[in-house]
Design a protein around this motif. Structure first.
Motif, PDB file in Angstrom:
ATOM      1  N   GLU A 178       1.199  -1.541  -0.084  1.00 57.56           N
ATOM      2  CA  GLU A 178       0.128  -0.309  -0.694  1.00 57.56           C
ATOM      3  C   GLU A 178       0.814   1.018   0.103  1.00 57.56           C
ATOM      4  OE1 GLU A 178      -3.530  -1.394   2.613  1.00 57.56           O
ATOM      5  OE2 GLU A 178      -2.519  -0.815   3.617  1.00 57.56           O
ATOM      6  N   LYS A 179       1.775   0.903   0.599  1.00 55.68           N
ATOM      7  CA  LYS A 179       2.769   1.985   0.628  1.00 55.68           C
ATOM      8  C   LYS A 179       3.845   2.471  -0.799  1.00 55.68           C
ATOM      9  CE  LYS A 179       4.427   2.868   5.523  1.00 55.68           C
ATOM     10  NZ  LYS A 179       5.988   2.984   6.243  1.00 55.68           N
ATOM     11  N   ALA A 180       3.673   1.680  -1.597  1.00 62.98           N
ATOM     12  CA  ALA A 180       4.565   1.642  -2.926  1.00 62.98           C
ATOM     13  C   ALA A 180       2.977   2.638  -3.929  1.00 62.98           C
ATOM     14  CB  ALA A 180       4.567   0.382  -3.069  1.00 62.98           C
ATOM     15  N   ALA A 181       2.226   2.059  -3.384  1.00 62.96           N
ATOM     16  CA  ALA A 181       0.716   2.627  -4.564  1.00 62.96           C
ATOM     17  C   ALA A 181       1.035   4.125  -4.350  1.00 62.96           C
ATOM     18  CB  ALA A 181      -0.497   1.470  -4.510  1.00 62.96           C
ATOM     19  N   PHE A 182       0.938   4.490  -3.004  1.00 59.67           N
ATOM     20  CA  PHE A 182       0.387   6.030  -2.009  1.00 59.67           C
ATOM     21  C   PHE A 182       1.762   6.318  -2.788  1.00 59.67           C
ATOM     22  CE2 PHE A 182       1.473   9.209   0.494  1.00 59.67           C
ATOM     23  CZ  PHE A 182      -0.089   9.803   1.319  1.00 59.67           C
ATOM     24  N   GLU A 183       3.387   5.889  -2.723  1.00 63.16           N
ATOM     25  CA  GLU A 183       4.452   6.599  -3.088  1.00 63.16           C
ATOM     26  C   GLU A 183       4.335   7.095  -4.646  1.00 63.16           C
ATOM     27  OE1 GLU A 183       7.415   3.941  -1.834  1.00 63.16           O
ATOM     28  OE2 GLU A 183       7.149   4.652   0.121  1.00 63.16           O
ATOM     29  N   ALA A 184       3.673   5.971  -5.634  1.00 57.39           N
ATOM     30  CA  ALA A 184       3.918   6.427  -6.795  1.00 57.39           C
ATOM     31  C   ALA A 184       2.814   7.614  -6.821  1.00 57.39           C
ATOM     32  CB  ALA A 184       2.829   5.022  -7.511  1.00 57.39           C
ATOM     33  N   VAL A 185       1.909   7.506  -6.620  1.00 53.22           N
ATOM     34  CA  VAL A 185       0.947   8.839  -6.561  1.00 53.22           C
ATOM     35  C   VAL A 185       1.128  10.259  -6.450  1.00 53.22           C
ATOM     36  CG1 VAL A 185      -1.778   9.864  -5.794  1.00 53.22           C
ATOM     37  CG2 VAL A 185      -1.179   7.163  -6.483  1.00 53.22           C
ATOM     38  N   PHE A 186       1.882   9.809  -4.730  1.00 62.24           N
ATOM     39  CA  PHE A 186       2.918  11.234  -4.624  1.00 62.24           C
ATOM     40  C   PHE A 186       3.959  11.879  -5.777  1.00 62.24           C
ATOM     41  CE2 PHE A 186       6.447  13.075  -2.457  1.00 62.24           C
ATOM     42  CZ  PHE A 186       5.901  13.518  -1.900  1.00 62.24           C
ATOM     43  N   TRP A 187       4.584  10.676  -6.073  1.00 62.53           N
ATOM     44  CA  TRP A 187       5.603  11.212  -6.434  1.00 62.53           C
ATOM     45  C   TRP A 187       5.413  12.091  -8.081  1.00 62.53           C
ATOM     46  CZ3 TRP A 187       9.661  12.722  -4.495  1.00 62.53           C
ATOM     47  CH2 TRP A 187      10.275  12.127  -3.336  1.00 62.53           C
ATOM     48  N   TRP A 188       4.090  11.280  -9.014  1.00 65.38           N
ATOM     49  CA  TRP A 188       3.799  11.603 -10.230  1.00 65.38           C
ATOM     50  C   TRP A 188       3.090  13.081  -9.528  1.00 65.38           C
ATOM     51  CZ3 TRP A 188      -2.377  11.011 -10.524  1.00 65.38           C
ATOM     52  CH2 TRP A 188      -3.021  10.721 -11.608  1.00 65.38           C
ATOM     53  N   LEU A 189       2.717  13.841  -8.474  1.00 71.18           N
ATOM     54  CA  LEU A 189       1.882  14.683  -8.604  1.00 71.18           C
ATOM     55  C   LEU A 189       2.771  15.585  -7.986  1.00 71.18           C
ATOM     56  CD1 LEU A 189      -0.823  13.895  -5.916  1.00 71.18           C
ATOM     57  CD2 LEU A 189      -0.912  14.671  -8.372  1.00 71.18           C
ATOM     58  N   SER A 190       4.216  15.064  -7.429  1.00 69.51           N
ATOM     59  CA  SER A 190       5.353  16.520  -6.620  1.00 69.51           C
ATOM     60  C   SER A 190       6.135  16.164  -7.897  1.00 69.51           C
ATOM     61  CB  SER A 190       5.877  15.590  -5.541  1.00 69.51           C
ATOM     62  OG  SER A 190       5.569  15.476  -4.715  1.00 69.51           O
ATOM     63  N   ASP A 191       5.823  15.617  -8.828  1.00 68.83           N
ATOM     64  CA  ASP A 191       7.319  15.756  -9.849  1.00 68.83           C
ATOM     65  C   ASP A 191       7.130  17.077 -10.870  1.00 68.83           C
ATOM     66  OD1 ASP A 191       9.509  15.543 -11.930  1.00 68.83           O
ATOM     67  OD2 ASP A 191       7.814  13.789 -13.366  1.00 68.83           O
ATOM     68  N   PRO A 192       8.046  18.491 -10.234  1.00 67.50           N
ATOM     69  CA  PRO A 192       8.061  19.078 -11.068  1.00 67.50           C
ATOM     70  C   PRO A 192       7.324  19.805 -12.430  1.00 67.50           C
ATOM     71  CG  PRO A 192      10.001  18.892  -9.881  1.00 67.50           C
ATOM     72  CD  PRO A 192       9.407  17.317 -10.067  1.00 67.50           C
ATOM     73  N   LEU A 193       8.281  18.885 -13.094  1.00 72.91           N
ATOM     74  CA  LEU A 193       7.965  19.192 -14.679  1.00 72.91           C
ATOM     75  C   LEU A 193       7.467  17.391 -15.264  1.00 72.91           C
ATOM     76  CD1 LEU A 193      10.287  21.585 -15.403  1.00 72.91           C
ATOM     77  CD2 LEU A 193       7.847  22.122 -15.633  1.00 72.91           C
ATOM     78  N   HIS A 194       6.375  17.269 -15.664  1.00 75.42           N
ATOM     79  CA  HIS A 194       6.062  16.097 -16.334  1.00 75.42           C
ATOM     80  C   HIS A 194       6.892  16.191 -17.881  1.00 75.42           C
ATOM     81  CE1 HIS A 194       2.453  14.606 -13.558  1.00 75.42           C
ATOM     82  NE2 HIS A 194       3.811  15.080 -13.064  1.00 75.42           N
ATOM     83  N   ALA A 195       6.967  17.067 -18.629  1.00 74.82           N
ATOM     84  CA  ALA A 195       7.829  16.898 -19.846  1.00 74.82           C
ATOM     85  C   ALA A 195       8.535  17.134 -19.918  1.00 74.82           C
ATOM     86  CB  ALA A 195       7.320  17.801 -20.499  1.00 74.82           C
ATOM     87  N   ALA A 196       9.449  16.780 -18.492  1.00 78.37           N
ATOM     88  CA  ALA A 196      10.809  16.757 -18.596  1.00 78.37           C
ATOM     89  C   ALA A 196      11.355  15.347 -18.285  1.00 78.37           C
ATOM     90  CB  ALA A 196      12.505  17.344 -18.406  1.00 78.37           C
ATOM     91  N   PRO A 197      12.667  14.488 -18.659  1.00 74.49           N
ATOM     92  CA  PRO A 197      12.115  12.826 -17.862  1.00 74.49           C
ATOM     93  C   PRO A 197      13.331  12.468 -16.985  1.00 74.49           C
ATOM     94  CG  PRO A 197      14.450  14.413 -19.430  1.00 74.49           C
ATOM     95  CD  PRO A 197      13.144  15.170 -19.577  1.00 74.49           C
ATOM     96  N   GLY A 198      12.193  12.118 -16.498  1.00 75.36           N
ATOM     97  CA  GLY A 198      12.905  11.153 -15.141  1.00 75.36           C
ATOM     98  C   GLY A 198      11.966  11.985 -13.879  1.00 75.36           C
ATOM     99  N   ASN A 199      12.719  11.934 -12.765  1.00 73.80           N
ATOM    100  CA  ASN A 199      11.543  12.917 -11.651  1.00 73.80           C
ATOM    101  C   ASN A 199      13.108  13.337 -10.769  1.00 73.80           C
ATOM    102  OD1 ASN A 199      10.083  13.757  -9.161  1.00 73.80           O
ATOM    103  ND2 ASN A 199       8.589  12.218  -9.370  1.00 73.80           N
ATOM    104  N   GLU A 200      12.894  14.626 -11.291  1.00 79.71           N
ATOM    105  CA  GLU A 200      14.649  15.328 -10.254  1.00 79.71           C
ATOM    106  C   GLU A 200      13.867  15.179  -8.614  1.00 79.71           C
ATOM    107  OE1 GLU A 200      15.696  19.121 -12.373  1.00 79.71           O
ATOM    108  OE2 GLU A 200      16.137  18.151 -13.804  1.00 79.71           O
ATOM    109  N   ARG A 201      12.599  15.066  -8.727  1.00 79.17           N
ATOM    110  CA  ARG A 201      12.212  15.865  -6.814  1.00 79.17           C
ATOM    111  C   ARG A 201      13.279  14.573  -6.380  1.00 79.17           C
ATOM    112  NH1 ARG A 201      12.914  16.122  -2.416  1.00 79.17           N
ATOM    113  NH2 ARG A 201      11.929  17.361  -0.867  1.00 79.17           N
TER     114      ARG A 201
END
Length: 526
Positions: A178-201
């Motif tokens: 459940e934490k893994a699923a929660f974290e996936a949503v959290f990083w989706w929302l917290s990714d600064p720029l969705h158009a840039a590769p990866g997730n710098e945050r």
């Protein structure tokens, strides 16, 4: 007990440093005892280099308590020599020291002899991140995490310190899946720029957690300790780079503003519907933060309108970034890591318009503009139009023209880049009526000031047989098609600057539907 377990798990990234490494660490970090100093404050935002650039050297508060350049070189040479003789712990601490003391190339050279994914790729990722290549750092970190033992990996990926209030309590009660699923949503929302590769945050988070483990081992070696409050602060904002030692009051440390320009974690709950998503991109002194090269991110003004399409919906989005010729991108997604639509457009002197056919779901819309000097963004949740037999699209604001009739395509092509118009301007309104073929329907438009009632005598409709001012505009017609487009032009006369709401009501035998569109009237000052 939880704090102790967490610190020990972070330290388990590598074995404890061998006695030779501990002796080098003690000699360097404890050999020059703090001496009285006239220096009372060191502020990185004022251009000061605090702690000699080494966040672990908190005794360094002036010339008499900081290591000399020669002693720093001796320290690094000693650690490197031990590391070259072998041992993961020695390599890890030599790499950590070299990278934080601005010798990342030497750290990467040392890691050439470190070939195991765990912990070598984790260490390599931290060094590459300091070099500024966060996309390459992410590849190393993800490869390293794949090989990391489960308990250590869970603590490296733990986001509890980044959450607030109810989200933090909820997260701690979840099972590992459940934490893994929660974290996936959290990083989706917290990714600064969705158009840039990866997730710098995400990269910054994992790097901070790895370095916290090495930092805790260093403190143990020199006889100090790793308080939970400090671990929380570093996870949220990074290692301190400023300090103050007032004549009266306790010594304090903090992270400079320049190191925490972007607050990318949403202000709204991760558990809230996407339509309630809220961000405050410039955070306060205790908010999580980091500073990518494009920070700070400005808020991008835009206009978004929804239309029905067969089995789906169409989004129209227009935007402009004043004073910037940027590369614009639109990313629309419904789930973490699953972009439904990615569109890009070169910068235009005036503004950019996107039209995207997307699933009929609640979607996360991220409209982004990037220049060599910075970035701007609009991110929001967009719900689908109601699936009723009789219904309306959103009201789209467009630049008026000489058209006798107006199609959706033509209205979108002239779509205003925001819901703001200049004082005294006319504006076009376009909408669609669904499911009213051959049925007599009435249209009524009214204007109200936000938080107040309907205004009197402010609307002048151009066309429809009259130019008189009225508190509302009403007429009737019989649509011939199941999707019926309507375009009119309104003159808002002498409205004073402020926030208003345009309300459209369409009524027929099938029912009555209402939609509203916010509108801002701006004076010469904008």
């Amino acid at each position: 007990m939880v704090a102790i377990a967490l610190a020990l798990s972070l330290q388990a990234i590598v074995p404890p440093p061998p006695p030779a490494v501990e002796e080098v660490l003690r000699s360097y970090y404890r050999s020059r005892a703090s001496s009285p100093s006239t220096v009372r404050r060191c502020d990185a935002d004022a251009g000061d280099l605090c702690f000699g650039g080494d966040p672990d050297h908190q005794r360094c508060r002036g010339p008499r308590s900081c290591p000399t350049a020669a002693s720093e070189e001796d320290f690094l040479d000693a650690l490197t020599s031990i590391a070259e003789a072998g041992g993961l712990a020695a390599v890890a601490h030599a790499t950590y020291a070299l990278s934080k003391l601005d010798r990342p190339s030497q750290a990467l050279d040392l890691l050439l002899r470190c070939t195991e994914p765990f912990p070598c790729d984790l260490l390599r990722g931290t060094v590459v991140a300091r070099l500024g290549d966060l996309a390459l750092a992410e590849r190393h970190l993800r490869a390293g995490l794949t090989a990391t033992p489960g308990s250590v990996r869970r603590h490296l990926e733990d986001i509890g310190h980044l959450l607030n209030g109810g989200d933090a309590d909820h997260y701690q009660r979840l099972s590992a899946p459940e934490k893994a699923a929660f974290e996936a949503v959290f990083w989706w929302l917290s990714d600064p720029l969705h158009a840039a590769p990866g997730n710098e945050r995400w990269v910054v988070h994992i790097v901070r957690r790895i370095e916290l483990g090495l930092h805790a081992q260093l403190l143990d070696a020199i006889g100090s300790h790793h308080p939970t409050a400090h671990e929380i602060a570093v996870t949220r904002r990074g290692f301190e780079d400023s300090w103050e030692a007032p004549d009266v009051g306790p010594f304090r440390m903090w992270v400079s503003v320049r190191r925490t320009l972007l607050h990318s974690v949403p202000e709204s709950s991760v558990l809230a519907p996407l339509t309630e998503l809220q961000y405050e991109l410039s955070g306060g002194a205790h908010d999580e933060g980091f500073s990518p090269i494009y920070a700070p991110i400005e808020h991008l003004r835009a206009q978004v309108a929804r239309f029905r399409e067969s089995g789906a919906q169409q989004l129209a989005i227009a935007t402009a970034w004043a004073g910037a010729t940027a590369d614009f991108a639109l990313v629309v997604s419904s789930d973490p890591g699953d972009p439904a639509v990615v569109l890009s457009s070169d910068g235009h002197p005036d503004h950019v318009v996107f039209r995207a056919d997307v699933p009929g779901d609640t979607l996360l819309l991220s409209l982004e503009a990037i220049t060599p000097d910075g970035a701007a963004r609009l991110r929001c949740g967009v719900a689908p139009l109601p699936e009723t037999a009789f219904g309306l699209s959103d009201v789209l604001l467009f630049q008026p023209g000489a058209d006798e009739s107006l199609s959706r395509e033509a209205a979108i092509a002239r779509m205003l880049p925001s819901v703001a118009i200049a004082q005294g301007s006319a504006v076009g309104l376009y909408w669609e009526v669904y499911g009213a073929s051959s049925e007599r329907v009435s249209h009524t438009i009214s204007l109200s000031e936000s938080g107040r009632g309907v205004l009197d005598a402010v609307l002048r409709v151009v066309g429809l047989g009259g130019d008189s001012f009225s508190s509302t505009v009403s007429w009737s017609e019989t649509p011939e098609d199941a999707t019926h487009g309507v375009g009119i032009e309104l003159d808002f006369g002498g409205l004073k600057p402020g926030d208003y709401v345009v309300t459209l009501e369409v009524a027929g035998a099938s029912g009555t539907e209402r939609v509203s569109r916010s509108l801002r009237i701006e004076g010469d000052s904008g």
